[in-house]
Write an enzyme that holds these catalytic residues in place. Structure first.
Site, PDB file in Angstrom:
ATOM      1  N   ASP A 291       0.865  -1.184   0.000  1.00 22.77           N
ATOM      2  CA  ASP A 291       0.000   0.000   0.000  1.00 22.77           C
ATOM      3  C   ASP A 291       0.897   1.228   0.000  1.00 22.77           C
ATOM      4  O   ASP A 291       1.650   1.451   0.951  1.00 22.77           O
ATOM      5  CB  ASP A 291      -0.908  -0.004   1.231  1.00 22.77           C
TER       6      ASP A 291
ATOM      7  N   ASP B 188      -2.714   2.284  -6.131  1.00 22.83           N
ATOM      8  CA  ASP B 188      -1.647   2.300  -5.132  1.00 22.83           C
ATOM      9  C   ASP B 188      -1.647   1.093  -4.203  1.00 22.83           C
ATOM     10  O   ASP B 188      -0.989   1.114  -3.169  1.00 22.83           O
ATOM     11  CB  ASP B 188      -1.758   3.578  -4.289  1.00 22.83           C
ATOM     12  N   GLU B 189      -2.328   0.022  -4.589  1.00 26.21           N
ATOM     13  CA  GLU B 189      -2.497  -1.088  -3.657  1.00 26.21           C
ATOM     14  C   GLU B 189      -2.607  -2.395  -4.431  1.00 26.21           C
ATOM     15  O   GLU B 189      -3.280  -2.468  -5.458  1.00 26.21           O
ATOM     16  CB  GLU B 189      -3.761  -0.848  -2.837  1.00 26.21           C
TER      17      GLU B 189
END
Length: 510
Positions: free
Chosen positions: A11, A105-106
Site C-alpha cells: 500500500d 496504489d495497492e
C-alpha cells in the site's frame, strides 16, 4: 491457510499527496490535500502532515479547509499517478505472476507462486528489497504487509504505515487480532460496526466468543458466517491475477445545482463521451447504458436501457443516455450526473442507431449523385458558396472571442522563458506559477495574465532524476526532506470557478 507468510500486500503511503510532494519541493514537509476543490468536492488523499489536523480521505473539501486552512489544495493529476502506478506494478510482476491490483496504489502478491519466498526470512527479505526498489524507481514510499492470508497481509500493511514492513508469523494471528476493533475486519463498516456495538461486541475476540449462530442471527447467514471465519483468522481467498471488469462509468458532482434542461443534456452528452473513452481504453463494449441522477433533495434515480448488442459507439451511448434522461424530472435542480455502461463484452455489434445513421449517409450520397447526374452542378456550387460565406463570420467570431484558458491548481505548466513549473493558483484573469522541478530547490513564484502566450500546459516531470535516460535515480522526495519550512500559504484564494466538474474546479491554493 498456508504455513508461511508468503502473501504480500503493498500500500503506497498517502499516494496522491506523496506524489505531489515529490514533484513540488516547496510542499515537502507541509500539509497537502488532493481532491475536488469545489464546495461539493471531497478529499481523495491527504498527506500525513494534513492528517495531523484531522483531514482524511472522503471528507468533504469544505470541512478539510476549515480543519487545515493553510494546507495546499491541489487538483488530482491522474495521468501522473497512473504512470507511477504502472512502474510499481511492474516491480510487483517481477516477483510473481500472481499480482492482484486493488487500485492504483495497492496490490496483493503471491510470493510463493513466483518462487521468490517460501518461509519467513525469505519473505521478509523480498519485502525489504521491494521497498528499496520502489523508492529508487519512483521516489515514493510504500508499506508492506506479509502474512499467510490476504486479510492478514492487508492488516499488516496498515500496521506498518508509513514506510514500514510488518510480518505476521503464522500461528500468532488470533492473538494479534483479538484486541483489535471489529472495524479491522473486511466487510465491517460503520453500519455493521454499530450493529455489533449495540450487541456488546466491540473487538475481534468478542466476535469469536459470540459464535457463528449469534452472528448469523445478528447479521444474516452470509455476512455472519463470513465474519466469524475472519475473526478466527481463516481466509482461504487466493491472489487473483486478473479481475473481470463488470462496468465502466463516470460521474460529476456540480458546485451549483443545474436547473437548465439544455445544460443537463449537454452534461449527459459529455459524460457519455468520457464513458466511451474509458470503455475503449479497456478494450470493451457494452449492452446496457445506465444513467444516474442525484437531484437537489439528494434523492438518487438510476435508469438503464439494454441495447440489441454490445457497442462502443459514442453516438449510440449518447443517444441512449439522452432517452433515459427524458424520463427523469430535473425541474428542481441536479447536483450529480453519471453515465455508465455494463454488460461488457470484448466485441461490438452494429446497432439500429448506427445502421440508421449509415443508411442516412448513404441515402444522402445517392441523392447528391443523382442531382449531379441531372445537371444540377450549378445549384450545388451555389449552395457551397453560401455555406462558405456563412462560415467566414463564424470563424471570425471564434478568433475574436477565444475560450478562456483554465489553469488547474497543482497542474504542470511550462513558460518559454522560465521553464517548467506548476499552477499555484488562478483567478481574476491571472495565474500564479511556482517554477521548480522534482530535483530542484524550492522555486520562485511569478504571476502572469491567464492568456499569456508564453505560458502553456506542461507534462509531468519524472520524480527521480535521470529517470528519462535510464540512469539510476536518487529519491527526489528524500533529497529535500529537510525542507519542512512553514505551512503558511504562499497566496490566498482569489476566485473559484462554478464549473461542472468538481475535480476540475479552478481554485487558488494556499
Amino acid at each position: 491457510m498456508r504455513l508461511a507468510p508468503t502473501i504480500l500486500h503493498l500500500d503506497m503511503d498517502a499516494f496522491y499527496a506523496s506524489a505531489e510532494q515529490a514533484a513540488k519541493p516547496s510542499l515537502r514537509g507541509k500539509a497537502v490535500v488532493v481532491g475536488g476543490l469545489g464546495p461539493r468536492g471531497v478529499v481523495a488523499t491527504a498527506s500525513y502532515e494534513a492528517r495531523r489536523f484531522g483531514v482524511h480521505s472522503a471528507m468533504p473539501m469544505g470541512q478539510a479547509r476549515r480543519l487545515a486552512p493553510n494546507a495546499a489544495y491541489l487538483v488530482p493529476r491522474f495521468g501522473l499517478y497512473r504512470d507511477i502506478s504502472e512502474q510499481v506494478m511492474e516491480l510487483l510482476r517481477g516477483l510473481s505472476p500472481l499480482v492482484e491490483p486493488l487500485s492504483l496504489d495497492e496490490a496483493f502478491v503471491d510470493l510463493e507462486a513466483g518462487g521468490v519466498a517460501s518461509d519467513e526470512p525469505s519473505a521478509r527479505a523480498v519485502g525489504e528489497r521491494l521497498r528499496v526498489d520502489i523508492r529508487a524507481v519512483t521516489g515514493l514510499t510504500g508499506s508492506v504487509g506479509l502474512a499467510a492470508s490476504k486479510m492478514l497481509a492487508k492488516i499488516a500493511s496498515e500496521e506498518a504505515k508509513p514506510d514500514g514492513l510488518r510480518l505476521i508469523v503464522p500461528g500468532t494471528e488470533r492473538e494479534l487480532l483479538g484486541p483489535m476493533s471489529v472495524r479491522t475486519l473486511p466487510g465491517v463498516g460503520p453500519v455493521t460496526g454499530d450493529h455489533l456495538r449495540r450487541a456488546g461486541i466491540t473487538t475481534v475476540a468478542e466476535i469469536a466468543e459470540a459464535g457463528e449462530d449469534e452472528l448469523v442471527r445478528l447479521l444474516g447467514k452470509a455476512h455472519g458466517m463470513h465474519l466469524y471465519e475472519m475473526a478466527l483468522a481463516r481466509d482461504e481467498r487466493p491472489v487473483v491475477a486478473e479481475r473481470d471488469t463488470k462496468s465502466v462509468s463516470v460521474e460529476d458532482t456540480f458546485d451549483i445545482d443545474i436547473h437548465d434542461r439544455v445544460r443537463v443534456r449537454l452534461e449527459v452528452d459529455r459524460l457519455a463521451e468520457r464513458c466511451v473513452q474509458r470503455l475503449r481504453a479497456g478494450g470493451h463494449s457494452g449492452r446496457t447504458v445506465v444513467l444516474k441522477v442525484r437531484r437537489y433533495d439528494f434523492s438518487t434515480l438510476t435508469r438503464s436501457e439494454t441495447l440489441r448488442g454490445p457497442t462502443d459507439d459514442p453516438g449510440v451511448v449518447r443517444e441512449a443516455a439522452a432517452r433515459l434522461l427524458d424520463a427523469v424530472d430535473t425541474t428542481g435542480g441536479v447536483r450529480l450526473l453519471g453515465v455508465g455502461v455494463s454488460g461488457l463484452a470484448d466485441f461490438t455489434q452494429e446497432d439500429l442507431f448506427a445502421q440508421a445513421a449509415q443508411a442516412a449517409q448513404a441515402a444522402q450520397a445517392k441523392e447528391e449523385q443523382e442531382r449531379l447526374e441531372r445537371g444540377e452542378e450549378e445549384a450545388v456550387a451555389e449552395a457551397a458558396g453560401r455555406e462558405a460565406e456563412e462560415a467566414v463570420p463564424a470563424q471570425e467570431a471564434a478568433v475574436e472571442a477565444p475560450a478562456e484558458r483554465r489553469w488547474l491548481a497543482g497542474h504542470d505548466v511550462r513558460h518559454a522563458e522560465f521553464g517548467p513549473g506548476w499552477v499555484q493558483g488562478s483567478g481574476l484573469g491571472r495565474v500564479t506559477v511556482r517554477f521548480e522541478t522534482p530535483w530542484s530547490p524550492p522555486g520562485r513564484v511569478r504571476t502572469f495574465r491567464s492568456d499569456d502566450p508564453l505560458l502553456e500546459p506542461g507534462e509531468p516531470l519524472p520524480l527521480v532524476a535521470g529517470a528519462d535516460d535510464g540512469e539510476e535515480g536518487q529519491s527526489s522526495y528524500g533529497s529535500q526532506a529537510g525542507d519542512s519550512g512553514s505551512s503558511e500559504p504562499a497566496i490566498r484564494p482569489k476566485s473559484r470557478s462554478g464549473g461542472g466538474d468538481s475535480v476540475g474546479a479552478e481554485t487558488s491554493i494556499p
